[in-house]
Scaffold this motif. Sequence first.
Motif, mmCIF file in Angstrom:
data_model
loop_
_atom_site.group_PDB
_atom_site.id
_atom_site.type_symbol
_atom_site.label_atom_id
_atom_site.label_comp_id
_atom_site.label_asym_id
_atom_site.label_seq_id
_atom_site.Cartn_x
_atom_site.Cartn_y
_atom_site.Cartn_z
ATOM 1 N N VAL A 409 32.269 51.393 38.575
ATOM 2 C CA VAL A 409 31.297 50.900 37.594
ATOM 3 C C VAL A 409 30.201 51.919 37.315
ATOM 4 C CG1 VAL A 409 29.580 49.759 39.104
ATOM 5 C CG2 VAL A 409 30.161 48.749 36.883
ATOM 6 N N LEU A 410 29.967 52.844 38.238
ATOM 7 C CA LEU A 410 28.956 53.885 38.018
ATOM 8 C C LEU A 410 29.495 55.040 37.176
ATOM 9 C CD1 LEU A 410 27.214 54.111 41.524
ATOM 10 C CD2 LEU A 410 26.355 52.990 39.455
ATOM 11 N N LEU A 411 30.800 55.307 37.286
ATOM 12 C CA LEU A 411 31.371 56.477 36.605
ATOM 13 C C LEU A 411 32.003 56.166 35.253
ATOM 14 C CD1 LEU A 411 33.089 58.205 39.681
ATOM 15 C CD2 LEU A 411 30.947 58.867 38.566
ATOM 16 N N LEU A 412 32.707 55.040 35.159
ATOM 17 C CA LEU A 412 33.500 54.772 33.959
ATOM 18 C C LEU A 412 32.684 54.569 32.682
ATOM 19 C CD1 LEU A 412 36.333 52.514 35.423
ATOM 20 C CD2 LEU A 412 36.508 54.883 34.652
ATOM 21 N N PRO A 413 31.520 53.889 32.712
ATOM 22 C CA PRO A 413 30.768 53.712 31.457
ATOM 23 C C PRO A 413 30.390 55.027 30.776
ATOM 24 C CG PRO A 413 29.974 52.186 33.110
ATOM 25 C CD PRO A 413 30.914 53.120 33.808
ATOM 26 N N ALA A 414 30.153 56.076 31.562
ATOM 27 C CA ALA A 414 29.816 57.370 30.959
ATOM 28 C C ALA A 414 31.005 57.956 30.208
ATOM 29 C CB ALA A 414 29.356 58.343 32.048
ATOM 30 N N LEU A 415 32.221 57.543 30.592
ATOM 31 C CA LEU A 415 33.430 58.084 29.970
ATOM 32 C C LEU A 415 33.932 57.235 28.810
ATOM 33 C CD1 LEU A 415 35.359 59.013 33.254
ATOM 34 C CD2 LEU A 415 34.030 60.541 31.781
ATOM 35 N N ILE A 416 33.889 55.894 28.979
ATOM 36 C CA ILE A 416 34.493 55.030 27.954
ATOM 37 C C ILE A 416 33.560 53.897 27.499
ATOM 38 C CG2 ILE A 416 36.894 55.506 28.524
ATOM 39 C CD1 ILE A 416 36.946 53.070 30.290
ATOM 40 N N GLY A 417 32.264 54.013 27.818
ATOM 41 C CA GLY A 417 31.300 53.034 27.322
ATOM 42 C C GLY A 417 31.396 51.680 28.003
ATOM 43 N N ILE A 418 31.124 50.621 27.246
ATOM 44 C CA ILE A 418 31.084 49.267 27.793
ATOM 45 C C ILE A 418 32.411 48.858 28.414
ATOM 46 C CG2 ILE A 418 31.686 48.236 25.564
ATOM 47 C CD1 ILE A 418 29.376 46.738 28.284
ATOM 48 N N GLN A 419 33.518 49.420 27.921
ATOM 49 C CA GLN A 419 34.824 49.088 28.500
ATOM 50 C C GLN A 419 34.908 49.519 29.963
ATOM 51 O OE1 GLN A 419 38.656 50.941 27.184
ATOM 52 N NE2 GLN A 419 39.111 48.862 26.494
ATOM 53 N N GLY A 420 34.156 50.563 30.318
ATOM 54 C CA GLY A 420 34.113 50.985 31.716
ATOM 55 C C GLY A 420 33.517 49.929 32.613
ATOM 56 N N VAL A 421 32.518 49.208 32.100
ATOM 57 C CA VAL A 421 31.934 48.089 32.845
ATOM 58 C C VAL A 421 32.955 46.967 32.983
ATOM 59 C CG1 VAL A 421 30.076 46.368 32.869
ATOM 60 C CG2 VAL A 421 29.619 48.683 32.022
ATOM 61 N N GLU A 422 33.711 46.739 31.922
ATOM 62 C CA GLU A 422 34.652 45.615 31.892
ATOM 63 C C GLU A 422 35.860 45.813 32.805
ATOM 64 O OE1 GLU A 422 33.675 44.640 27.158
ATOM 65 O OE2 GLU A 422 35.566 45.589 27.746
ATOM 66 N N ILE A 423 36.318 47.057 32.984
ATOM 67 C CA ILE A 423 37.558 47.279 33.742
ATOM 68 C C ILE A 423 37.313 47.738 35.180
ATOM 69 C CG2 ILE A 423 38.794 47.872 31.622
ATOM 70 C CD1 ILE A 423 38.795 50.796 32.584
ATOM 71 N N ALA A 424 36.052 47.875 35.585
ATOM 72 C CA ALA A 424 35.759 48.365 36.946
ATOM 73 C C ALA A 424 36.329 47.440 38.018
ATOM 74 C CB ALA A 424 34.246 48.519 37.125
ATOM 75 N N GLN A 425 36.183 46.123 37.831
ATOM 76 C CA GLN A 425 36.681 45.185 38.839
ATOM 77 C C GLN A 425 38.208 45.167 38.938
ATOM 78 O OE1 GLN A 425 34.590 43.152 41.118
ATOM 79 N NE2 GLN A 425 36.603 43.556 41.985
ATOM 80 N N PRO A 426 38.942 45.146 37.832
ATOM 81 C CA PRO A 426 40.406 45.211 37.942
ATOM 82 C C PRO A 426 40.894 46.458 38.676
ATOM 83 C CG PRO A 426 39.790 44.503 35.753
ATOM 84 C CD PRO A 426 38.526 44.887 36.434
ATOM 85 N N ILE A 427 40.265 47.600 38.422
ATOM 86 C CA ILE A 427 40.653 48.832 39.119
ATOM 87 C C ILE A 427 40.416 48.676 40.619
ATOM 88 C CG2 ILE A 427 39.993 51.248 39.465
ATOM 89 C CD1 ILE A 427 39.577 51.440 36.449
ATOM 90 N N ALA A 428 39.271 48.090 40.985
ATOM 91 C CA ALA A 428 38.955 47.876 42.402
ATOM 92 C C ALA A 428 39.954 46.927 43.053
ATOM 93 C CB ALA A 428 37.536 47.333 42.539
ATOM 94 N N ASP A 429 40.406 45.910 42.315
ATOM 95 C CA ASP A 429 41.378 44.951 42.861
ATOM 96 C C ASP A 429 42.701 45.634 43.208
ATOM 97 O OD1 ASP A 429 39.567 42.922 42.583
ATOM 98 O OD2 ASP A 429 40.409 42.132 40.721
ATOM 99 N N VAL A 430 43.181 46.499 42.316
ATOM 100 C CA VAL A 430 44.441 47.206 42.564
ATOM 101 C C VAL A 430 44.324 48.098 43.800
ATOM 102 C CG1 VAL A 430 46.054 48.928 41.658
ATOM 103 C CG2 VAL A 430 45.150 47.148 40.146
ATOM 104 N N CYS A 431 43.233 48.832 43.908
ATOM 105 C CA CYS A 431 43.035 49.739 45.047
ATOM 106 C C CYS A 431 42.924 48.965 46.360
ATOM 107 C CB CYS A 431 41.779 50.583 44.825
ATOM 108 S SG CYS A 431 41.880 51.730 43.432
ATOM 109 N N SER A 432 42.224 47.820 46.333
ATOM 110 C CA SER A 432 42.074 47.008 47.547
ATOM 111 C C SER A 432 43.408 46.417 47.987
ATOM 112 C CB SER A 432 41.063 45.887 47.299
ATOM 113 O OG SER A 432 39.787 46.412 47.039
ATOM 114 N N PHE A 433 44.208 46.007 47.024
ATOM 115 C CA PHE A 433 45.540 45.459 47.325
ATOM 116 C C PHE A 433 46.387 46.496 48.067
ATOM 117 C CE2 PHE A 433 50.014 44.976 46.130
ATOM 118 C CZ PHE A 433 50.254 43.667 46.519
ATOM 119 N N ILE A 434 46.365 47.726 47.586
ATOM 120 C CA ILE A 434 47.143 48.804 48.220
ATOM 121 C C ILE A 434 46.627 49.084 49.629
ATOM 122 C CG2 ILE A 434 47.716 51.258 48.077
ATOM 123 C CD1 ILE A 434 47.586 50.930 44.991
ATOM 124 N N LEU A 435 45.290 49.098 49.801
ATOM 125 C CA LEU A 435 44.697 49.355 51.114
ATOM 126 C C LEU A 435 45.069 48.273 52.124
ATOM 127 C CD1 LEU A 435 42.703 50.907 52.976
ATOM 128 C CD2 LEU A 435 40.884 49.474 52.016
#
Length: 463
Positions: A409-435
Amino acid sequence: MGKLESQEEKYKTMTEKPVSSLICRLAVPTIISMLVTSFYNMADTFFVARIGTSATAAVGVSFALMAIIQAFGFFCGHGSGNFISRKMGQHRFDEAQQMAATGFFTALMLGTVILVLGEIFIDPLCRILGATETILPYARQYLRLILIGAPYMTASLVLNNQLRFQGSAFYAMIGIASGAVLNIALDPLFIFVFDMGVSGAALATIISQLVGFVLLLRGTTEGGNLRIRLRNITFSKYYYSQIINGGMPSLCRQGLGSVATICLNLMAGPYGDAAIAAMSVVGRVMNLAASVVTGFGQGFQPVCGFNYGAFLYDRVKEGFWFCVKVATVILILLSVTGYLFAPQVIQLFSKNDPQVIAIGTQALRWQCLTFPLCGWITVCNMMLQTIGKSFRASLLAMSRQGLFFIPAVLLLPALIGIQGVEIAQPIADVCSFILAIPLQLSVLHEMTIKQREAATDQTAVEG
């Protein structure tokens, strides 16, 4: 003598009844508790949304402080509750009694510290939590009252979890659900009838939490449950090390959840109050959906703790896989529903603000895509924590809201704007599932080895 007999009956129930039916029986009250609690959390958002977007955002900002209060409550509650269930599984009821008092009074003291510091530094606290200049007045009003309830809010969470881990989910449900229902009734009364605005929402919350606290305390005197007595509190290294060991995953999860909420508010802030309000609404909606699985997993925890303490590893593993399957099916159904009806869901909490609806719809749909993975993550985390695997449980607890979400959530908004805020949690869910996969499989393998060793020893003795 009667109380001891009742505790022996609990032991037999937890270690002999069919695992799946036992988990379902214990899960029903906890699911009801979680759902009602989520509903009353959403009630504040629903009724405050009638005031305006900035007021809605203020409740979202304040949720970070609520997460901190809950973090310390769950820390003491899960830390003491996990220990209690294992000791009751080993028939060591005196130690369980001492831990019950130690966990309760420690939480009460921690809540008092939060109250004092929060009231002294209220304005800096609001800004740290992500309040903008337009949100600040509402956040200040809301938090000044919420802080008053911090001591008994933390203690309530301890009582709730201790009752659950003793297999008394019904008494835990009565305390939590009664306060939540009262809050839903008081919200419109204080906000609109008495014209108290966001202060009315906060007052409704602390009154309802106090009623729930009293009922939970009463529940400890019923059904053979461990009573909370001041004389049983034990300020010893042993008990506090056990609280830290069992509660650290919850502190990490809830504490980082608070930090994650602050980061989310700060990164959504540049896109306006509507963005903060939208992400707040999405967070509450997802918490409501997740409460079903969390409640189901909580029904598994006392079964897991008792049977692990009694060295009945087959029952622990059977319960784990049963919960993973059921949780995943539930989350798939909820995700499909949430994806299809996302605009309608967000509109309920937005006062028809088109910006809030647009941002919230996109964020909700993104999160629905990965939400089914949370069944595996949640049940793994609960099992690791309950059996005392503190490091692995803490690592997994930190991953979803901390290790993966905060950087995203800190890095993605600088790259893709508000969509970075919106997709931060789904990305975290995938990574946590793998861990979670190697963390959990290693523990299941360890239990299999212990089973074989026990079987070999038993064969040798019989020979």
